[in-house]
Design an enzyme around this catalytic site. Structure first.
Site, mmCIF file in Angstrom:
data_model
loop_
_atom_site.group_PDB
_atom_site.id
_atom_site.type_symbol
_atom_site.label_atom_id
_atom_site.label_comp_id
_atom_site.label_asym_id
_atom_site.label_seq_id
_atom_site.Cartn_x
_atom_site.Cartn_y
_atom_site.Cartn_z
ATOM 1 N N ASN A 1 0.799 -1.222 0.000
ATOM 2 C CA ASN A 1 0.000 0.000 0.000
ATOM 3 C C ASN A 1 0.836 1.278 0.000
ATOM 4 O O ASN A 1 0.331 2.332 -0.385
ATOM 5 C CB ASN A 1 -0.910 -0.061 1.249
ATOM 6 C CG ASN A 1 -1.431 1.291 1.660
ATOM 7 O OD1 ASN A 1 -2.416 1.781 1.098
ATOM 8 N ND2 ASN A 1 -0.772 1.926 2.638
ATOM 9 N N TYR B 1 2.313 9.862 -10.946
ATOM 10 C CA TYR B 1 1.376 9.082 -10.130
ATOM 11 C C TYR B 1 0.492 8.204 -11.018
ATOM 12 O O TYR B 1 0.335 6.999 -10.771
ATOM 13 C CB TYR B 1 0.513 10.030 -9.283
ATOM 14 C CG TYR B 1 -0.377 9.332 -8.291
ATOM 15 C CD1 TYR B 1 0.119 8.902 -7.068
ATOM 16 C CD2 TYR B 1 -1.721 9.089 -8.578
ATOM 17 C CE1 TYR B 1 -0.692 8.250 -6.151
ATOM 18 C CE2 TYR B 1 -2.545 8.437 -7.674
ATOM 19 C CZ TYR B 1 -2.027 8.018 -6.449
ATOM 20 O OH TYR B 1 -2.838 7.374 -5.544
ATOM 21 N N LYS C 1 0.466 4.089 -11.107
ATOM 22 C CA LYS C 1 -0.711 3.287 -10.734
ATOM 23 C C LYS C 1 -1.186 2.412 -11.905
ATOM 24 O O LYS C 1 -1.650 1.287 -11.688
ATOM 25 C CB LYS C 1 -1.833 4.193 -10.221
ATOM 26 C CG LYS C 1 -1.481 4.897 -8.900
ATOM 27 C CD LYS C 1 -1.167 3.916 -7.775
ATOM 28 C CE LYS C 1 -0.905 4.596 -6.438
ATOM 29 N NZ LYS C 1 -0.584 3.661 -5.359
ATOM 30 N N ILE D 1 -9.828 9.555 -1.146
ATOM 31 C CA ILE D 1 -10.111 9.107 0.225
ATOM 32 C C ILE D 1 -9.499 10.121 1.192
ATOM 33 O O ILE D 1 -8.360 10.571 0.984
ATOM 34 C CB ILE D 1 -9.473 7.717 0.475
ATOM 35 C CG1 ILE D 1 -9.875 6.702 -0.619
ATOM 36 C CG2 ILE D 1 -9.826 7.197 1.872
ATOM 37 C CD1 ILE D 1 -11.337 6.369 -0.716
ATOM 38 N N THR E 1 -7.394 11.120 3.655
ATOM 39 C CA THR E 1 -6.222 10.661 4.413
ATOM 40 C C THR E 1 -5.231 11.823 4.459
ATOM 41 O O THR E 1 -5.389 12.808 3.721
ATOM 42 C CB THR E 1 -5.525 9.476 3.704
ATOM 43 O OG1 THR E 1 -4.919 9.977 2.504
ATOM 44 C CG2 THR E 1 -6.476 8.343 3.386
HETATM 45 N N1 LIG Z 1 -5.945 8.892 -0.306
HETATM 46 C C1 LIG Z 1 -6.389 8.720 -1.530
HETATM 47 O O1 LIG Z 1 -7.256 9.470 -2.025
HETATM 48 C C2 LIG Z 1 -5.886 7.567 -2.370
HETATM 49 C C3 LIG Z 1 -6.591 7.240 -3.534
HETATM 50 C C4 LIG Z 1 -6.139 6.198 -4.327
HETATM 51 C C5 LIG Z 1 -5.026 5.487 -3.958
HETATM 52 N N2 LIG Z 1 -4.358 5.828 -2.831
HETATM 53 C C6 LIG Z 1 -3.170 5.052 -2.507
HETATM 54 O O2 LIG Z 1 -3.301 4.495 -1.225
HETATM 55 C C7 LIG Z 1 -2.017 4.341 -0.643
HETATM 56 C C8 LIG Z 1 -2.017 4.960 0.739
HETATM 57 O O3 LIG Z 1 -2.341 6.325 0.617
HETATM 58 P P1 LIG Z 1 -2.852 7.207 1.831
HETATM 59 O O4 LIG Z 1 -3.789 8.183 1.251
HETATM 60 O O5 LIG Z 1 -3.250 6.364 2.963
HETATM 61 O O6 LIG Z 1 -1.492 8.006 2.134
HETATM 62 P P2 LIG Z 1 -0.772 8.433 3.496
HETATM 63 O O7 LIG Z 1 0.205 9.485 3.097
HETATM 64 O O8 LIG Z 1 -1.758 8.723 4.571
HETATM 65 O O9 LIG Z 1 0.004 7.090 3.901
HETATM 66 C C9 LIG Z 1 1.038 6.581 3.117
HETATM 67 C C10 LIG Z 1 2.070 5.926 4.027
HETATM 68 O O10 LIG Z 1 3.098 5.393 3.182
HETATM 69 C C11 LIG Z 1 4.337 5.642 3.820
HETATM 70 N N3 LIG Z 1 5.424 5.651 2.834
HETATM 71 C C12 LIG Z 1 5.739 6.620 1.949
HETATM 72 N N4 LIG Z 1 6.850 6.286 1.281
HETATM 73 C C13 LIG Z 1 7.235 5.074 1.745
HETATM 74 C C14 LIG Z 1 8.320 4.222 1.456
HETATM 75 N N5 LIG Z 1 9.261 4.558 0.545
HETATM 76 N N6 LIG Z 1 8.412 3.048 2.106
HETATM 77 C C15 LIG Z 1 7.496 2.702 3.049
HETATM 78 N N7 LIG Z 1 6.460 3.492 3.387
HETATM 79 C C16 LIG Z 1 6.337 4.668 2.737
HETATM 80 C C17 LIG Z 1 4.172 6.989 4.473
HETATM 81 O O11 LIG Z 1 5.141 7.192 5.506
HETATM 82 C C18 LIG Z 1 2.754 6.913 4.991
HETATM 83 O O12 LIG Z 1 2.701 6.422 6.305
HETATM 84 C C19 LIG Z 1 -1.027 4.972 -1.618
HETATM 85 O O13 LIG Z 1 -0.452 3.974 -2.442
HETATM 86 C C20 LIG Z 1 -1.894 5.882 -2.446
HETATM 87 O O14 LIG Z 1 -1.378 6.132 -3.733
HETATM 88 C C21 LIG Z 1 -4.755 6.839 -2.017
#
Ligand SMILES: NC(=O)c1ccc[n+]([C@@H]2O[C@H](COP(=O)([O-])OP(=O)(O)OC[C@H]3O[C@@H](n4cnc5c(N)ncnc54)[C@H](O)[C@@H]3O)[C@@H](O)[C@H]2O)c1
Length: 244
Positions: A84, A150, A154, A183, A185
């Site tokens: 993730n 990005y 993806k 989402i 976050t």
């Molecule tokens: N929030 C959204 O709207 C959304 C939508 C679609 C997909 N996503 C995907 O969901 C996933 C989580 O996103 P989120 O919104 O919870 O983000 P977030 O920033 O709240 O959490 C992401 C976490 O990943 C960690 N991270 C970053 N780089 C890293 C690395 N090199 N190694 C290990 N950990 C690392 C960060 O420290 C953080 O704790 C991501 O892949 C994001 O692309 C998020």
């Protein structure tokens, strides 16, 4: 859907969607390794759920292998993995996009998923069972302005998921991808002010943004034996966004 006796890894488990996946897996009875670049954040979530905290940079293949080795060594096995960890990167069109930023986004969002899966699959294929869920996005199947790295990363995660699923299915391992819409976050909060979030919500058929728990329910279901015939799939969780 009990996961008693099962072991899971969640990368990026220290925040947002990953943290909620870790909590949900733990509530179902799984032993969870919370891996994150931010070791303190991983520690907080792991402490909350009685899990194992690991400081891991998923863009480093050696750290991904060490993560899997440590989980198997300390928790005894590996049945489920949620790959993730991800970042958003700059908001610029291609001609203005910095090459180093491009490489950073791809190295975490796409290379990181490959490195994690390589280590996870080695064990799971050897055991003849396992389930992996990769965190893609609605931008795995659609473009978006000013977000080239990005979006490319993806799309790559979805392609990698499909390729890995075809190789893994005959070996008893399932590999799926989920596609969250926007989402709420820290990742989104850091890029959007109140007006930006309102505009994003207005553009969604459900007229709101999603919550991490709404993604975690799908992820954990895909990890579970209830999803035993789901392999190589892409599952949007986006309030209807990709239906348009
Ligand atoms: N929030 C959204 O709207 C959304 C939508 C679609 C997909 N996503 C995907 O969901 C996933 C989580 O996103 P989120 O919104 O919870 O983000 P977030 O920033 O709240 O959490 C992401 C976490 O990943 C960690 N991270 C970053 N780089 C890293 C690395 N090199 N190694 C290990 N950990 C690392 C960060 O420290 C953080 O704790 C991501 O892949 C994001 O692309 C998020």
């Amino acid at each position: 859907m009990t996961m008693q006796g099962k072991v899971a890894i969640v990368t990026g488990g220290g925040s947002g969607i990953g943290a909620e996946c870790a909590r949900t897996l733990a509530r179902r009875g799984a032993k969870v390794a919370v891996a994150d670049l931010d070791g303190n954040a991983a520690g907080v979530v792991a402490g909350e759920i009685g899990g194992l905290a690991l400081a891991v940079d998923v863009s480093d293949p050696a750290q991904c292998q060490a993560m899997v080795d440590r989980v198997i060594g300390e928790l005894g096995d590996l049945h489920m993995a949620v790959n993730n960890a991800g970042i958003g990167g700059s908001h610029l069109p291609v001609e203005e996009y910095d090459v180093d930023d491009w490489r950073r986004v791809l190295s975490i969002n796409l290379d990181g998923v490959f490195y994690c899966m390589k280590a996870e699959l080695k064990h799971m294929v050897g055991q003849g069972r396992g389930a992996i869920v990769n965190m893609a996005s609605i931008f795995a199947v659609a473009g978006q302005r000013a977000l080239p790295a990005y979006v490319a990363s993806k799309h790559g995660v979805l392609g990698l998921t499909r390729a890995a699923a075809l190789d893994s299915a005959p070996k008893g391992v399932r590999v799926n991808a989920v596609g969250p819409g926007v989402i709420l976050t820290p990742l989104v909060e850091s890029h959007q002010d109140t007006a930006g979030k309102a505009a994003l919500a207005a553009g969604n058929p459900s007229k709101r943004l999603g919550l991490p728990a709404e993604v975690a329910e799908l992820v954990v279901w895909l990890c579970s034996d209830a999803a035993s015939f789901c392999n190589g799939g892409f599952y949007p969780v986006d309030g209807g966004f990709t239906a348009a």
